[in-house]
Design an enzyme around this catalytic site. Sequence first.
Site, mmCIF file in Angstrom:
data_model
loop_
_atom_site.group_PDB
_atom_site.id
_atom_site.type_symbol
_atom_site.label_atom_id
_atom_site.label_comp_id
_atom_site.label_asym_id
_atom_site.label_seq_id
_atom_site.Cartn_x
_atom_site.Cartn_y
_atom_site.Cartn_z
ATOM 1 N N CYS A 278 -2.727 -8.322 10.324
ATOM 2 C CA CYS A 278 -4.076 -9.614 11.044
ATOM 3 C C CYS A 278 -3.384 -9.719 12.600
ATOM 4 C CB CYS A 278 -3.604 -10.533 10.057
ATOM 5 S SG CYS A 278 -2.626 -11.277 9.697
ATOM 6 N N HIS A 336 -2.430 -15.798 8.126
ATOM 7 C CA HIS A 336 -3.387 -15.084 8.088
ATOM 8 C C HIS A 336 -4.018 -15.288 9.483
ATOM 9 C CE1 HIS A 336 -5.871 -11.818 7.788
ATOM 10 N NE2 HIS A 336 -7.094 -12.241 7.456
ATOM 11 N N ASP A 359 -12.910 -12.109 11.450
ATOM 12 C CA ASP A 359 -11.627 -11.314 10.979
ATOM 13 C C ASP A 359 -11.668 -10.079 10.788
ATOM 14 O OD1 ASP A 359 -9.218 -11.178 9.536
ATOM 15 O OD2 ASP A 359 -9.791 -12.447 8.194
#
Length: 719
Positions: A278, A336, A359
């Site tokens: 991530c 995250h 994202d």
Amino acid sequence: MAQGLEVALTDLQSSRNNVQHHTEEITVDHLLVRRGQAFNLTLYFRNRGFQPGRDNIIFVVETGPLPDLALGTRAVFSLASHGSPSPWIAWLETNGDTSTEVSLCAPPTAAVGRYLLKIHVDSFHGSVTAYQLGEFILLFNPWCPEDAVYLDSEPQRQEYVMNDYGFIYQGNKNWIHPCPWNYGQFEEKIIDICLQLLDKSLHFQTDPATDCALRGSPIYVSRVVCAMINSNDDNGVLNGNWSENYTDGANPVEWTGSVAILKQWHATGCQPVRYGQCWVFAAVMCTVMRCLGIPTRVITNFDSGHDTDGNLIIDEYYDNTGRILGNKKDTIWNFHVWNECWMARKDLPPGYGGWQVLDATPQETSNGLYCCGPASVRAIKEGEVDLNYDTPFVFSMVNADCMSWLVQGGKEQKLHQDTSSVGNFISTKSIQSDERDDITENYKYEEGSLQERQVFLKALQKLKARRFHGSQRGAELQPSRPTPLSQDSPRSLDVPSLRPSDVVQVSLKFKMLDPPNMGWDISFALLALNMSSQFKDLKVNLSAQSLLHDGNPLPPFWQDVAFITLSPQEAKAYPCKISYSQYSQYLSTDKLIRISALGEEKSNPKKILVNKIITLSYPSIMINVLGAAIVNQPLSIQVIFSNPLSEHVEGCVLTVEGSGLFKKQQKILLGVLKPQHRASIILETVPFKSGQRQIQANMRSNKFKDIKGYRNVYVDFAL
């Protein structure tokens, strides 16, 4: 007979224009300008000067493979023609005997990208001559009030557009650790790679004319880039890998910057780079967006929910030893990382512009592609989960409730519903400082407050209504199989359940006795407190297991059972130790260990669950700058590193980089390091950009992958 006007030479004034358009960090050799802001060029004529009224100069700008007036990818406009239908404009600045300086301005909504600039010279006697003046690149303009990405704070523009280094926060909520990163958005070839990335998208491949026309919208461009950073649908930049097997690529923790990743993707004919997780996806997206001119920052959310069935509940399952069970669809990621990009949202009701979540980590599809956002941060805070794009998924990442279940004999017993365990210490780098900014309040009202529960219930009702009506926008999550529940444990979605410790009247918690350093034994204690006026006999199952940062557990490597007798109101500590030899071969590269305790008291069927996540830390690499840093003058840099382990490590490689300081990433093969060995090397470089810079370093070996360090350096102009 009157002569036609002939152009001999054109000066695009790249150096001067680029400084005025804040693009000189990219280059001064080619024209790079921002939309909504004028730029100048000079036309030199061969035979005579430009005569207004007698000569007419018509400019033509084109972008994309199929330029089209109707789509706005082609514009035709003449010098000082007021009332022209074209939103592009040109006007005369100065007019000399054999040269003319003109100003051109792209509309603040123009498509970004590479443009071809041509002129037609229409002289009085009817001859028309066409000239190709050259190429230029047009970018978004956060300095222009009419641009959708306008940001009205110069310090914020300097941080979120111009700063080429930063920190990405990792670790866990009890140990937040800054990881230095080289965004390098102004490094050589990066702008070309960013434009190539747009051209490699499925949107461009399918319909290039429409795709280029839509590049004026930061909403559209951000979704295209978001999908292109991962490679799940296309030849995107990065392959994601959470398997712990990285033998055919780089372990994601080894990267220290985006430049090496983007250049590798470009050099291999756009083959996805192996591997990212991530924070790597978010960091590379930050580089691309800042390069294109969209203000962007990198955000870390600790204890981040991944709710796959859209009910805003994350289910966690434990066995009777306190071990967390894997193979579940819902997870809580230890941390995250995503991006926020700044833009107006004319597609939403007023008030939802500003920071938008994007994202790039491939988790769920959105309109058929693996991307997420832009989701308005304000909409997330207010529970407006029906607003585009992907707001329900982002809402669950910061605001889902967590339900703990004990799995025993084929049945599930509800242990506890926690309303505040998801979405903690949401962090980003401060403006023009190396400190951490906590921006949790941007995403949600204070945990435990009435407003926070009201927003949660509003979001839940909206999701239920959508599922009931069967509406499915691509960004939303399809409901998966319902979680099987035992008959005697119905879920209450409205009221947080009473903690088991309140029922049993015993409190359990973990306390570290020593800092958890890699290579050392882990020392901690289980603290038990009897809150009642009766004696309590406790049996506590303890376990430790490695965790991946996405919440998936590895098998337990340590277990213990404690029998604790407590007098009324008594507190006791049960000391525990996990030796290095016990945990070393079971660690994931995330260096996360979850210790759990599941306690039960003889006279009460309720069980008490407590856990703690530990991140093992390494000593940092030390970097010293030897002498003054001056542009175009040699500079010596000392890098001091050590093997923190009590065993030999092999295959040691040191990487060092820094935009404006090194032309490319430096790799130094160190070979074998003895136990606890400390050493240093001297690197020589010649800084080529002035201003605040950062050096990033990483050391990897066969036993560890990410011992990191950084040093900020101010580079002066040459005297």
